[in-house]
Design a protein around this motif. Structure first.
Motif, PDB file in Angstrom:
ATOM      1  N   ASP A 149       0.759 -10.489   0.261  1.00 28.91           N
ATOM      2  CA  ASP A 149      -0.700 -10.497   0.257  1.00 28.91           C
ATOM      3  C   ASP A 149      -1.236 -11.886   0.524  1.00 28.91           C
ATOM      4  O   ASP A 149      -2.231 -12.060   1.212  1.00 28.91           O
ATOM      5  N   TYR A 206      -7.014  -0.733   4.451  1.00 25.23           N
ATOM      6  CA  TYR A 206      -6.509  -1.224   3.160  1.00 25.23           C
ATOM      7  C   TYR A 206      -7.581  -1.102   2.078  1.00 25.23           C
ATOM      8  O   TYR A 206      -7.318  -0.660   0.958  1.00 25.23           O
ATOM      9  N   TYR A 221      -8.100  -8.456   0.526  1.00 32.82           N
ATOM     10  CA  TYR A 221      -8.275  -7.592   1.688  1.00 32.82           C
ATOM     11  C   TYR A 221      -9.733  -7.536   2.137  1.00 32.82           C
ATOM     12  O   TYR A 221     -10.016  -7.512   3.338  1.00 32.82           O
ATOM     13  N   PHE A 267       0.809  -1.216   0.000  1.00 32.58           N
ATOM     14  CA  PHE A 267       0.000   0.000   0.000  1.00 32.58           C
ATOM     15  C   PHE A 267       0.841   1.266   0.000  1.00 32.58           C
ATOM     16  O   PHE A 267       0.375   2.317  -0.460  1.00 32.58           O
ATOM     17  N   GLU A 312      -7.640  -3.968   7.919  1.00 32.84           N
ATOM     18  CA  GLU A 312      -8.131  -4.360   6.601  1.00 32.84           C
ATOM     19  C   GLU A 312      -9.085  -3.312   6.033  1.00 32.84           C
ATOM     20  O   GLU A 312      -9.109  -3.068   4.819  1.00 32.84           O
TER      21      GLU A 312
END
Length: 256
Positions: A249, A83, A44, A27, A80
């Motif tokens: 990820d 994100y 995510y 990110f 999350e």
């Protein structure tokens, strides 16, 4: 016994938090480039659902002695959510609509589970079983996700795409919560995390088998399936530049 139960829960919180924070690398890149490039936001959003259900299950009025499950998954849900928000800000319109649709589904599923457990089920074993099954289904699905990375390691005979410390964290996290669940006699905690412990151990075994090898020329990173890594198939050079973030990820979804 209670002290050991508490200590394993604390250690599980620490290792799970590391996994939740691992995608920061990805990110930072998205914010810097002001675009999501070829990354997928689906992992995510689905991890958010897993965290929400697990956090709800750990609340005292749902299941006893699992407050540490709620603390880490509540923190994970907040992380999350950040994100997902960043992804929605920088994603192209089509991808943004897709992620928002999945996010709406996540909110709907969690709302249904929460409302049914509160309004239709009495406190006790029935409510805990319902919420435990709901959380376990998504946890097991996400625990199985590293299988794609293990397949890639075997095909390439190289651990280039499977970072050691993340694999170690998967093992430690799964083991901690597995023991936590055993000590608390909670099958909805130890069954799914026993699977995570086993997959983490398998990754470490593969690492020590292939650690001295480099990726073979016949198998490229592009062979990793897009639906499994969060990255679609793309040009060879771009895929190679993104592969480290992709593996972060993939391992990030391994939580309680």
């Amino acid at each position: 016994m209670e002290i050991a139960h508490f200590l394993f829960g604390i250690f599980g919180n620490i290792t799970a938090l590391f996994l939740f924070l691992a995608p920061i690398i990805t990110f930072k890149r998205i914010i810097k480039n002001k675009g999501t490039e070829k990354f997928s936001g689906v992992p995510y959003v689905m991890t958010l659902l897993n965290c929400l259900l697990s956090a709800w299950y750990g609340l005292p009025f749902v299941s006893p002695n699992n407050l540490l499950v709620s603390t880490i998954n509540g923190s994970g849900a907040a992380i999350e959510l950040i994100y997902v928000a960043i992804f929605l800000i920088y994603a192209p319109k089509r991808e943004k609509a897709k992620i928002f649709g999945i996010f709406s589904f996540v909110v709907l599923v969690f709302s249904i589970v929460a409302l049914v457990s509160l309004l239709a089920l009495k406190a006790g074993s029935t409510r805990g079983m319902f919420c435990g099954f709901a959380g376990s289904i998504f946890s097991i699905i996400m625990y199985a996700s590293p299988l794609s990375i293990m397949r890639t390691v075997i095909k390439t005979k190289s651990v280039e795409f499977m970072p050691f410390f993340l694999s170690l964290s998967v093992f430690l996290c799964g083991t901690s919560w597995f023991v936590f669940g055993l000590l608390g006699r909670d099958p909805f905690v130890f069954v799914q995390n026993g699977l995570g412990c086993g997959l983490g151990l398998a990754q470490l075994i593969l690492y020590f088998i292939y650690r001295g090898n480099k990726a073979t020329a016949t198998v490229e990173p592009i062979d990793i399936e897009p639906a499994e890594t969060g990255l679609p198939k793309e040009d060879k050079d771009q895929s190679q530049s993104n592969v480290s973030e992709a593996q972060v990820d993939r391992l990030e979804v391994v939580v309680v």
